[in-house]
Design a protein around this motif. Structure first.
Motif, PDB file in Angstrom:
ATOM      1  N   ALA A   1       0.823  -1.202   0.000  1.00 57.99           N
ATOM      2  CA  ALA A   1       0.000   0.000   0.000  1.00 57.99           C
ATOM      3  C   ALA A   1       0.857   1.251   0.000  1.00 57.99           C
ATOM      4  CB  ALA A   1      -0.911   0.011   1.231  1.00 57.99           C
ATOM      5  N   LEU A   2       0.539   2.175  -0.898  1.00 60.53           N
ATOM      6  CA  LEU A   2       1.176   3.489  -0.874  1.00 60.53           C
ATOM      7  C   LEU A   2       0.594   4.255   0.303  1.00 60.53           C
ATOM      8  CD1 LEU A   2       1.067   4.146  -4.708  1.00 60.53           C
ATOM      9  CD2 LEU A   2       3.082   3.578  -3.336  1.00 60.53           C
ATOM     10  N   ARG A   3       1.442   4.658   1.207  1.00 61.46           N
ATOM     11  CA  ARG A   3       1.011   5.181   2.504  1.00 61.46           C
ATOM     12  C   ARG A   3       1.845   6.379   2.903  1.00 61.46           C
ATOM     13  NH1 ARG A   3       3.510   2.076   7.558  1.00 61.46           N
ATOM     14  NH2 ARG A   3       3.456   4.255   8.212  1.00 61.46           N
ATOM     15  N   ASP A   4       1.382   7.133   3.899  1.00 65.02           N
ATOM     16  CA  ASP A   4       2.222   8.146   4.540  1.00 65.02           C
ATOM     17  C   ASP A   4       3.170   7.438   5.506  1.00 65.02           C
ATOM     18  OD1 ASP A   4       1.339  10.488   3.334  1.00 65.02           O
ATOM     19  OD2 ASP A   4      -0.351  10.681   4.705  1.00 65.02           O
ATOM     20  N   GLY A   5       4.318   8.065   5.758  1.00 71.04           N
ATOM     21  CA  GLY A   5       5.293   7.509   6.688  1.00 71.04           C
ATOM     22  C   GLY A   5       5.924   6.237   6.169  1.00 71.04           C
ATOM     23  N   PRO A   6       6.416   5.310   7.011  1.00 71.09           N
ATOM     24  CA  PRO A   6       6.415   5.463   8.465  1.00 71.09           C
ATOM     25  C   PRO A   6       7.421   6.506   8.962  1.00 71.09           C
ATOM     26  CG  PRO A   6       7.575   3.455   7.852  1.00 71.09           C
ATOM     27  CD  PRO A   6       6.982   4.014   6.600  1.00 71.09           C
ATOM     28  N   TYR A   7       6.959   7.216  10.005  1.00 71.56           N
ATOM     29  CA  TYR A   7       7.839   8.107  10.746  1.00 71.56           C
ATOM     30  C   TYR A   7       8.251   7.372  12.022  1.00 71.56           C
ATOM     31  CZ  TYR A   7       6.332  11.875   7.670  1.00 71.56           C
ATOM     32  OH  TYR A   7       6.069  12.650   6.578  1.00 71.56           O
ATOM     33  N   GLY A   8       9.489   7.547  12.410  1.00 71.07           N
ATOM     34  CA  GLY A   8       9.939   6.887  13.635  1.00 71.07           C
ATOM     35  C   GLY A   8      11.093   5.947  13.373  1.00 71.07           C
ATOM     36  N   SER A   9      11.261   4.906  14.212  1.00 67.65           N
ATOM     37  CA  SER A   9      10.367   4.591  15.328  1.00 67.65           C
ATOM     38  C   SER A   9      10.439   5.689  16.416  1.00 67.65           C
ATOM     39  CB  SER A   9      10.747   3.238  15.927  1.00 67.65           C
ATOM     40  OG  SER A   9      10.670   2.244  14.935  1.00 67.65           O
ATOM     41  N   PHE A  10       9.568   5.562  17.395  1.00 67.55           N
ATOM     42  CA  PHE A  10       9.511   6.595  18.431  1.00 67.55           C
ATOM     43  C   PHE A  10      10.904   6.869  19.008  1.00 67.55           C
ATOM     44  CE2 PHE A  10       8.834   2.573  20.654  1.00 67.55           C
ATOM     45  CZ  PHE A  10       9.700   2.681  21.730  1.00 67.55           C
ATOM     46  N   GLY A  11      11.189   8.132  19.186  1.00 66.52           N
ATOM     47  CA  GLY A  11      12.475   8.513  19.756  1.00 66.52           C
ATOM     48  C   GLY A  11      13.565   8.754  18.722  1.00 66.52           C
ATOM     49  N   VAL A  12      13.374   8.212  17.483  1.00 66.65           N
ATOM     50  CA  VAL A  12      14.360   8.442  16.425  1.00 66.65           C
ATOM     51  C   VAL A  12      14.111   9.822  15.840  1.00 66.65           C
ATOM     52  CG1 VAL A  12      15.232   7.652  14.186  1.00 66.65           C
ATOM     53  CG2 VAL A  12      14.485   5.983  15.905  1.00 66.65           C
ATOM     54  N   THR A  13      15.165  10.564  15.602  1.00 71.76           N
ATOM     55  CA  THR A  13      15.026  11.893  15.008  1.00 71.76           C
ATOM     56  C   THR A  13      15.932  12.005  13.790  1.00 71.76           C
ATOM     57  OG1 THR A  13      16.735  12.783  16.434  1.00 71.76           O
ATOM     58  CG2 THR A  13      14.456  12.985  17.208  1.00 71.76           C
ATOM     59  N   GLY A  14      15.772  13.089  13.035  1.00 74.48           N
ATOM     60  CA  GLY A  14      16.624  13.326  11.876  1.00 74.48           C
ATOM     61  C   GLY A  14      16.129  12.599  10.647  1.00 74.48           C
ATOM     62  N   THR A  15      17.000  12.490   9.650  1.00 76.69           N
ATOM     63  CA  THR A  15      16.573  11.976   8.351  1.00 76.69           C
ATOM     64  C   THR A  15      16.162  10.505   8.406  1.00 76.69           C
ATOM     65  OG1 THR A  15      18.873  11.497   7.818  1.00 76.69           O
ATOM     66  CG2 THR A  15      17.986  13.601   7.046  1.00 76.69           C
ATOM     67  N   ALA A  16      16.694   9.730   9.359  1.00 75.95           N
ATOM     68  CA  ALA A  16      16.341   8.315   9.450  1.00 75.95           C
ATOM     69  C   ALA A  16      14.941   8.102  10.008  1.00 75.95           C
ATOM     70  CB  ALA A  16      17.356   7.571  10.313  1.00 75.95           C
ATOM     71  N   ALA A  17      14.324   9.167  10.498  1.00 75.91           N
ATOM     72  CA  ALA A  17      12.997   9.061  11.114  1.00 75.91           C
ATOM     73  C   ALA A  17      11.877   9.401  10.151  1.00 75.91           C
ATOM     74  CB  ALA A  17      12.917   9.981  12.336  1.00 75.91           C
ATOM     75  N   ARG A  18      12.213   9.616   8.855  1.00 74.49           N
ATOM     76  CA  ARG A  18      11.181   9.958   7.875  1.00 74.49           C
ATOM     77  C   ARG A  18      11.537   9.325   6.540  1.00 74.49           C
ATOM     78  NH1 ARG A  18       9.970  15.365   6.825  1.00 74.49           N
ATOM     79  NH2 ARG A  18       9.417  14.534   4.793  1.00 74.49           N
ATOM     80  N   PRO A  19      10.519   9.104   5.682  1.00 67.00           N
ATOM     81  CA  PRO A  19      10.807   8.523   4.380  1.00 67.00           C
ATOM     82  C   PRO A  19      11.858   9.357   3.640  1.00 67.00           C
ATOM     83  CG  PRO A  19       8.441   8.548   4.754  1.00 67.00           C
ATOM     84  CD  PRO A  19       9.071   9.334   5.873  1.00 67.00           C
ATOM     85  N   PRO A  20      12.736   8.713   2.889  1.00 67.27           N
ATOM     86  CA  PRO A  20      13.830   9.446   2.248  1.00 67.27           C
ATOM     87  C   PRO A  20      13.379  10.400   1.157  1.00 67.27           C
ATOM     88  CG  PRO A  20      13.802   7.157   1.535  1.00 67.27           C
ATOM     89  CD  PRO A  20      12.829   7.270   2.662  1.00 67.27           C
ATOM     90  N   TYR A  21      12.226  10.140   0.565  1.00 66.66           N
ATOM     91  CA  TYR A  21      11.685  11.037  -0.463  1.00 66.66           C
ATOM     92  C   TYR A  21      10.226  11.338  -0.114  1.00 66.66           C
ATOM     93  CZ  TYR A  21      15.822   9.764  -3.065  1.00 66.66           C
ATOM     94  OH  TYR A  21      17.120   9.559  -3.428  1.00 66.66           O
ATOM     95  N   GLY A  22       9.865  12.612  -0.215  1.00 65.04           N
ATOM     96  CA  GLY A  22       8.481  12.993   0.055  1.00 65.04           C
ATOM     97  C   GLY A  22       8.114  12.692   1.492  1.00 65.04           C
ATOM     98  N   ARG A  23       6.880  12.245   1.695  1.00 65.74           N
ATOM     99  CA  ARG A  23       6.430  11.967   3.063  1.00 65.74           C
ATOM    100  C   ARG A  23       5.802  10.584   3.190  1.00 65.74           C
ATOM    101  NH1 ARG A  23       1.202  16.070   3.297  1.00 65.74           N
ATOM    102  NH2 ARG A  23      -0.279  14.664   2.289  1.00 65.74           N
ATOM    103  N   GLY A  24       5.891   9.775   2.147  1.00 63.94           N
ATOM    104  CA  GLY A  24       5.279   8.455   2.205  1.00 63.94           C
ATOM    105  C   GLY A  24       6.171   7.383   1.615  1.00 63.94           C
ATOM    106  N   SER A  25       5.621   6.186   1.524  1.00 62.85           N
ATOM    107  CA  SER A  25       6.416   5.044   1.063  1.00 62.85           C
ATOM    108  C   SER A  25       5.477   3.917   0.625  1.00 62.85           C
ATOM    109  CB  SER A  25       7.327   4.552   2.182  1.00 62.85           C
ATOM    110  OG  SER A  25       6.549   4.043   3.262  1.00 62.85           O
TER     111      SER A  25
END
Ligand SMILES: [Ca+2]
Ligand SMILES: [Ca+2]
Length: 259
Positions: free
Chosen positions: A52-76
């Motif tokens: 499924a084309l989806r938003d995120g995933p963001y995280g996991s919880f507590g992770v910050t920076g570029t590794a905490a979000r999809p590398p392109y756009g806001r979904g995956s």
């Protein structure tokens, strides 16, 4: 208030973009296009897995920076595949999310063949517990191998098995299929080339094995896949095939020029 704020932002972005383009800051090639030819390849999907084309995933919880979000756009591309869930042998599911149009007939070898392949993955510690560190999704090209030694073999799946993701519970960097992991061919083509699931090859070795003279191998389809083996729940984004990056987004598959 919200509408006004949104309008203001839109105008500001438009002006900025126009200035940037005029100044040559944003090359036209970096602006996303789209392809409507991606989706579940029904022939190659078993059971009722999720792709499924989806938003995120963001995280996991507590992770910050570029590794905490999809590398392109806001979904995956979210993938969920179960192991013991069908009446077949093996009982595991399989998913193939791909494109049966845009790559058809293109060469595997040579300057216009497959020279850059890879993706970013969101791997979890749970997936590692289900099947080990190499329990990962793959990239699969259905091809006509056109092998001199096996002229009757007009079909094989050319599969990249990634190495273990260097990180878990967050987004990986770019996993380069031309320098990491291994490749194999299904069926008779695997036997003839020596690049089979039992004895997979590095990418350069695979290309040498396919370059056997006569007719050249050609592509039927390209896909991100998983199965049939272990349960896997995760996500993939930024699939690169040669000069194009396929940016999986909830709104569809965007295409970006690789830089
Ligand atoms: Ca994306
Ligand atoms: Ca050949």
């Amino acid at each position: 208030m919200n509408a006004r704020f949104g309008m203001k932002r839109k105008v500001v972005f438009g002006v900025t973009a126009l200035i940037s383009i005029a100044a040559g800051v944003v090359p036209a090639s970096a602006l996303p296009g789209s392809s409507h030819h991606w989706g579940v390849i029904t022939r190659n999907t078993i059971g009722s897995p999720v792709a499924a084309l989806r938003d995120g995933p963001y995280g996991s919880f507590g992770v910050t920076g570029t590794a905490a979000r999809p590398p392109y756009g806001r979904g995956s591309l979210g993938i969920e595949v179960a192991d013991r869930s069908t009446s077949l042998t093996p009982p595991s599911e399989k998913v193939s999310f791909g494109n049966e149009v845009d790559f058809y007939g293109k060469p595997v070898l040579g300057a216009t063949g497959l020279n850059q392949v890879g993706f970013h993955v969101f791997q979890t510690g749970e997936n590692v517990s289900y099947g080990g560190p190499t329990n990962m999704p793959n990239v699969t090209f259905e091809i006509n191998p056109n092998l001199t030694a096996a002229p009757a073999t007009a079909y094989s799946s050319l599969v990249w098995l990634p190495a273990a993701s260097p990180v878990t519970n967050r987004w990986s960097g770019y996993l380069d299929a031309t320098t990491t992991g291994t490749w194999f061919l299904t069926g008779n083509a695997g036997t003839v080339t020596g690049c089979s699931l039992a004895t997979p090859c590095a990418f350069p070795q695979l290309k040498i094995a396919l370059n056997d003279g006569g007719a050249q191998p050609t592509i039927y389809t390209a896909a991100v896949g998983k199965g049939r083996d272990n349960m896997w729940i995760g996500a993939v984004d930024g699939l690169r095939i040669n000069g194009t990056i396929y940016d999986f987004e909830a709104s569809g598959v965007k295409t970006r020029r690789a830089t």
